[in-house]
Design a protein around this motif. Sequence first.
Motif, PDB file in Angstrom:
ATOM      1  N   VAL A  42      12.641  13.066  -9.631  1.00  0.00           N
ATOM      2  CA  VAL A  42      11.643  12.255 -10.338  1.00  0.00           C
ATOM      3  C   VAL A  42      11.375  10.964  -9.572  1.00  0.00           C
ATOM      4  N   ALA A  43      12.410  10.356  -9.018  1.00  0.00           N
ATOM      5  CA  ALA A  43      12.222   9.134  -8.230  1.00  0.00           C
ATOM      6  C   ALA A  43      11.375   9.419  -6.989  1.00  0.00           C
ATOM      7  N   LEU A  44      11.609  10.570  -6.351  1.00  0.00           N
ATOM      8  CA  LEU A  44      10.810  10.952  -5.187  1.00  0.00           C
ATOM      9  C   LEU A  44       9.347  11.143  -5.577  1.00  0.00           C
ATOM     10  N   LEU A  45       9.096  11.912  -6.614  1.00  0.00           N
ATOM     11  CA  LEU A  45       7.720  12.170  -7.032  1.00  0.00           C
ATOM     12  C   LEU A  45       7.030  10.891  -7.507  1.00  0.00           C
ATOM     13  N   LEU A  46       7.773  10.034  -8.205  1.00  0.00           N
ATOM     14  CA  LEU A  46       7.198   8.773  -8.662  1.00  0.00           C
ATOM     15  C   LEU A  46       6.903   7.849  -7.487  1.00  0.00           C
ATOM     16  N   SER A  47       7.778   7.826  -6.488  1.00  0.00           N
ATOM     17  CA  SER A  47       7.515   6.975  -5.324  1.00  0.00           C
ATOM     18  C   SER A  47       6.314   7.483  -4.539  1.00  0.00           C
ATOM     19  N   PHE A  48       6.171   8.812  -4.416  1.00  0.00           N
ATOM     20  CA  PHE A  48       4.964   9.352  -3.783  1.00  0.00           C
ATOM     21  C   PHE A  48       3.718   8.959  -4.573  1.00  0.00           C
ATOM     22  N   THR A  49       3.800   9.061  -5.887  1.00  0.00           N
ATOM     23  CA  THR A  49       2.659   8.739  -6.739  1.00  0.00           C
ATOM     24  C   THR A  49       2.274   7.271  -6.607  1.00  0.00           C
ATOM     25  N   LEU A  50       3.271   6.389  -6.673  1.00  0.00           N
ATOM     26  CA  LEU A  50       2.980   4.953  -6.612  1.00  0.00           C
ATOM     27  C   LEU A  50       2.479   4.535  -5.240  1.00  0.00           C
ATOM     28  N   PHE A  51       3.061   5.127  -4.180  1.00  0.00           N
ATOM     29  CA  PHE A  51       2.623   4.759  -2.833  1.00  0.00           C
ATOM     30  C   PHE A  51       1.213   5.275  -2.558  1.00  0.00           C
ATOM     31  N   ASN A  52       0.980   6.559  -2.799  1.00  0.00           N
ATOM     32  CA  ASN A  52      -0.329   7.141  -2.489  1.00  0.00           C
ATOM     33  C   ASN A  52      -1.402   6.681  -3.460  1.00  0.00           C
ATOM     34  N   GLY A  53      -1.011   6.247  -4.664  1.00  0.00           N
ATOM     35  CA  GLY A  53      -1.966   5.676  -5.611  1.00  0.00           C
ATOM     36  C   GLY A  53      -2.197   4.200  -5.390  1.00  0.00           C
ATOM     37  N   ASN A  54      -1.522   3.632  -4.383  1.00  0.00           N
ATOM     38  CA  ASN A  54      -1.672   2.226  -3.995  1.00  0.00           C
ATOM     39  C   ASN A  54      -1.367   1.277  -5.158  1.00  0.00           C
ATOM     40  N   TYR A  55      -0.227   1.523  -5.813  1.00  0.00           N
ATOM     41  CA  TYR A  55       0.206   0.688  -6.931  1.00  0.00           C
ATOM     42  C   TYR A  55       0.473  -0.731  -6.448  1.00  0.00           C
ATOM     43  N   LYS A  56      -0.107  -1.718  -7.142  1.00  0.00           N
ATOM     44  CA  LYS A  56       0.023  -3.143  -6.816  1.00  0.00           C
ATOM     45  C   LYS A  56      -0.404  -3.442  -5.376  1.00  0.00           C
TER      46      LYS A  56
END
Length: 153
Positions: free
Chosen positions: A100-114
Amino acid sequence: MNLNKFGGKKKVNLNKADEKEKLNLNKIDKEENLNSNLNKGKKHKKINIISEIKDLPGCGARNPFMILGASLWYLFLAFGFFCNWGSGDITLILEDIFVVALLLSFTLFNGNYKNIKSKLPLTRSNVKNRVIAGVIIYNIVIFMIYGIITELI
């Protein structure tokens, strides 16, 4: 008559009294500001949570299908986080947490979070090829970190 002396003393006394009143008023103002800031802080936290949710990739979109897709994705991640907790096997629980941490980090990075991509050296370039190469490299690094952590466990 000696009005200057009386008036001069009175002015000095008034100035001292005015200074004391100003100091007292400043203390009262500071206390009121602290109290109002504390009250605003409680309201501000509620607003912050809502703005944080809107900042998540997909949730701040104007397209309802994007919001629905993002909500389903985060629901999937929450389900994946808790799916093996009933088994009692600590290795399964840790693997779920890391996936879940891996998938969330991919999501946040590729979604350009903050606006994270503008803060990283390889993706803040103006050259499109460098940005694409940087995104690929950062995704590989995230995946490699995940592989190293799972090998240690």
